[in-house]
Design an enzyme around this catalytic site. Structure first.
Site, PDB file in Angstrom:
ATOM      1  N   GLU A   1       0.250  -7.822   6.447  1.00 57.10           N
ATOM      2  CA  GLU A   1      -0.645  -6.744   7.124  1.00 57.10           C
ATOM      3  C   GLU A   1      -0.706  -6.896   8.726  1.00 57.10           C
ATOM      4  O   GLU A   1      -1.135  -5.947   9.312  1.00 57.10           O
ATOM      5  CB  GLU A   1      -2.238  -6.902   6.232  1.00 57.10           C
ATOM      6  CG  GLU A   1      -2.463  -6.339   5.074  1.00 57.10           C
ATOM      7  CD  GLU A   1      -1.962  -7.219   4.161  1.00 57.10           C
ATOM      8  OE1 GLU A   1      -1.072  -8.197   4.238  1.00 57.10           O
ATOM      9  OE2 GLU A   1      -2.117  -6.681   2.654  1.00 57.10           O
TER      10      GLU A   1
ATOM     11  N   ALA B   1       0.962  -1.020   0.020  1.00 61.66           N
ATOM     12  CA  ALA B   1      -0.113  -0.250  -0.127  1.00 61.66           C
ATOM     13  C   ALA B   1       0.867   1.255  -0.028  1.00 61.66           C
ATOM     14  O   ALA B   1       1.990   1.247   0.130  1.00 61.66           O
ATOM     15  CB  ALA B   1      -0.958   0.101   1.142  1.00 61.66           C
TER      16      ALA B   1
ATOM     17  N   GLY C   1      -1.121  -5.592  -0.730  1.00 65.49           N
ATOM     18  CA  GLY C   1      -1.837  -5.301  -1.882  1.00 65.49           C
ATOM     19  C   GLY C   1      -1.322  -5.731  -3.056  1.00 65.49           C
ATOM     20  O   GLY C   1      -2.003  -6.036  -4.146  1.00 65.49           O
TER      21      GLY C   1
END
Ligand code: NAD
Length: 694
Positions: free
Chosen positions: A123, A61, A100
């Site tokens: 994450e 991200a 991502g």
């Protein structure tokens, strides 16, 4: 421009180009959608490759978007567009396809990669879970168990391993784009092979698998919120059709994002990136070359420090005063390595290679070629003086001379040499081969390239270097004084050692403050306390420990301290003897013992630490508040999901509340460390936070 479309014959390439790491910014998301639109509309294009310019595939991200709502289009929209696309899509992976980036790859039909690429869903390290389909697609691709493991650990997976798991279809050598285009061409015309269409069979995992995973993860990831939500999401993948599974993932993602742990873990993420930025140290300053290291003193610290270098493949010479000291030191190092080997984490050969990198010596002549010498002898100035005077004579020109002192002045030590610019503190934390923190103490005359070298060394031996100014206790130990003494005073005032320790462990500390005293040895500081006026709070706080020492209860090493430690067992057992010592000492000091709440225990232990931390900042001993958090996370095991003591004060308590509490404790108990730091007063008056402290 963040992307472009290229037609190579009948294969379209959607190029992403957003240096340095192709972070998935809004512009990248738009570029992906535009590329798909263009490739979809062009009937000459039969298959598509998603490729990235520069050194990596999309590495994750865009962290600059973390502090606000994600701008449209969001990543899930891009993923939906990939799902709805009509032609086969191949992801061409190099560098690091994380978060991502990997989720985009998972929404493609095929993944090809260079062998040195890495994939992963990290994450969890930010208190989140993969929120763009990762929790639903990865289990469908590689199976429930490996997918869960990958997401709960968040660790990178090398491409060959990912290939073996089934997450990558083909490893390619040479020109990645060419290979991916050729692969896509082979697949052109064939129907789509979306991961979402694969089904997980009902018996994908044994009965009871998820409950067992929850129990195991509760132990391994104590107190953490998002790993449990990852289990929930993977369970949804195994039990629900794809679309409701995605909905469940989205709900769980939002739960994680709203949980305070994710804010704390994001703070840690940014703090780690900040810590190596040293004001006034321009990037042109290059570290000095470092090929060999010498350590003086093979005791508790010297041995552990030597292991760090051997582990990094750097030869170390280890000097002691006599053969007995050397044999003992090397014996402990070997035992440590063999214990690691017994756990299967090192081979017998690796143990020997590492031992072979450590050369014992009794002669300073053997140090003449060392690029860096780290002193770890007894903590007295007389001994350090002798060592540094000798080093000044024997060390080569330009060698860096470092001390591992806990409290002594680096400037005084530097003054024992004719080259104070080459001297600095390299303060490791016990056990030195385990704890990741290295306080790098900058003396008044330390040369910039010496500082740069120490920080570079920290990286090479996989430590986190935090720069500290030269003041008694530097950062960590100075703040610790408040913490440890409050722990002892709470015990005198009415709490039991186990109440104090349990409150801290429940908060997330790896052990309580009194257990920590037992581990370090209660005799540390005994002599210095004996010289104090018994009316001072330092002497009062130490009174119980002093009596325990006089009873021969020095801590774990004598199997008795604040607790009993039955032979062969490091689990603390409450002791009747200690309870009696506490009661008598309290009575002797005229203290009426009372009930003490868990809240008071936490506030007093941590606020004492934080108020001292404010002074450390005010005096410029640390560059920023987040560095203090890093010191506590990596040097003392403060729980990352609480962000560090300074973050805790600011975000769990709030600075105005922290200030009010300090005043309240000051009124009740006298100034001690309760006199609020002027820095805290100012920040509260100005409505500011620690980030604006300096
Ligand atoms: P230790 O007593 O375990 O080891 C000191 C070693 O130095 C002994 O083996 C001793 O024989 C050797 N030694 C003494 N004088 C020497 C000399 N002139 N030449 C060569 N060797 C000599 O002590 P330690 O706990 O390893 O502490 C060493 C230093 O590290 C101290 O300055 C201490 O403050 C600091 N330190 C200790 C800790 C800790 O938790 N123990 C943590 C951080 C820093």
């Amino acid at each position: 421009m963040s992307g472009r479309f290229e037609a190579r014959g009948d294969v379209g390439i959607i190029w992403i180009d957003n240096p340095p790491v192709n972070a998935i910014s809004q512009a990248v998301r738009v570029a992906l959608l535009d590329g798909l639109k263009q490739a979809g509309a062009d009937s000459a294009i039969k298959a598509v490759v998603i490729a990235c310019a520069g050194r990596t595939f999309m590495a994750g991200a865009d962290i600059t978007e973390f502090n606000g709502p994600m701008k449209s289009p969001g990543l899930p929209e891009v993923i939906d567009a990939l799902d709805a696309f009509s032609k086969p899509v191949v992801a061409a992976l190099h560098g690091t396809a994380f978060g991502g980036g990997f989720e985009v790859a998972l929404a493609c039909d095929y993944r090809v990669a260079l062998p040195n690429a890495q994939v992963g869903l990290p994450e969890v390290k930010l208190g989140l879970l993969p929120g763009a389909g990762g929790t639903q697609r990865l289990p469908r691709l590689v199976g429930v168990e490996p997918a869960l493991q990958a997401m709960v650990s968040g660790d990178p997976i090398p491409a060959p391993v990912a290939h073996g798991m089934g997450a990558i279809d083909k490893l390619v050598e040479g020109d990645l784009t060419e290979a991916a285009v050729a692969f896509a061409r082979e697949k052109s015309g064939s129907p789509r092979r979306r991961v979402r269409d694969r089904s997980l069979t009902a018996n994908a995992v044994p009965a009871g698998f998820f409950d067992e995973a929850r129990r195991r993860i509760a132990k391994e990831k104590r107190n953490l919120f998002s790993p449990q939500r990852i289990v929930d999401a993977v369970e949804a993948a195994a039990t629900l059709p794809f679309d409701p599974g995605i909905q469940r993932e989205r709900d769980l993602f939002l739960e994680c994002a709203r949980n305070p742990q994710s804010k704390a873990l994001q703070h840690v993420f940014f703090a780690e990136r900040q810590v190596s930025k040293i004001p006034g140290l321009p990037s042109e300053v290059k570290p000095r070359p470092l090929q060999s290291v010498a350590i003086i003193g093979a005791g508790t610290m010297g041995g552990g420090i030597a292991m760090n270098f051997a582990n990094a493949g750097i030869p170390v010479t280890l000097l002691e005063v006599n053969q007995e000291g050397l044999d003992r030191g090397l014996g402990v190092i070997r035992k440590n390595y063999e214990a690691t080997a017994a756990k299967g984490k090192l081979t017998a050969e690796q143990v020997e290679t590492r031992m072979g990198l450590i050369t014992p010596t009794l002669s300073y002549d053997a140090l003449a070629h060392a690029d860096l010498v780290i002193e770890a002898v007894f903590e007295t100035l007389e001994v350090k003086k002798k060592v540094f005077e000798t080093l000044d004579r024997v060390a080569k020109k330009g060698a860096i001379l470092a001390s591992n002192t806990s409290y002594l002045s680096i400037d005084t030590i530097a003054g024992y040499t004719s080259r104070p610019e080459d001297v600095l503190g390299m303060h490791f934390f016990s056990p030195a081969n385990v704890m990741k923190l290295l306080e790098v103490v900058r003396g008044a005359r330390t040369a910039p390239d010496v500082l740069a070298t120490a920080l570079d060394v920290a990286k090479r031996i996989k430590k986190v270097g935090v720069v500290a100014g030269n003041r008694h206790g530097f950062i960590g130990n100075r703040m610790l004084e408040g913490y440890m003494r409050e722990g002892s005073l709470l015990v005198l005032e009415g709490a039991t050692p186990q109440q104090v320790d349990q409150a801290l462990v429940k908060f997330g500390m790896p052990m309580g403050v009194l257990q920590m005293g037992d581990l370090a040895g209660l005799d540390i500081g005994y002599r210095s306390r004996k010289d104090r006026d018994p009316a001072t709070f330092e002497a009062r706080a130490g009174a119980v420990a002093d009596k325990l020492v006089e009873l021969g209860r020095l801590g774990q090493k004598t199997q008795a301290g604040y607790y009993d430690y039955p032979p062969g067992n490091r689990t603390p057992v409450p002791s009747g003897v200690v309870a009696k010592v506490i009661e008598e000492t309290a009575a002797g000091q005229g203290i009426q013992r009372r009930d003490i709440s868990e809240q008071e225990i936490l506030e007093r232990c941590f606020l004492a630490m934080v108020n001292i931390g404010c002074e450390v900042l005010r005096e410029g001993i640390a560059y920023r508040s987040s560095d203090l958090d890093i010191v506590y996370l990596y040097g003392y095991g403060f729980p990352a999901h609480r962000g560090g003591p300074m973050f805790w004060a600011e975000h769990e308590l709030g600075l105005p509340q922290a200030l009010e509490k300090l005043r309240e404790y000051g009124r009740e108990q006298g100034p001690r460390w309760w006199t609020p730091s002027p820095l805290l007063e100012r920040l509260v008056a100005e409505g500011k936070g620690f980030a604006q402290a300096v």
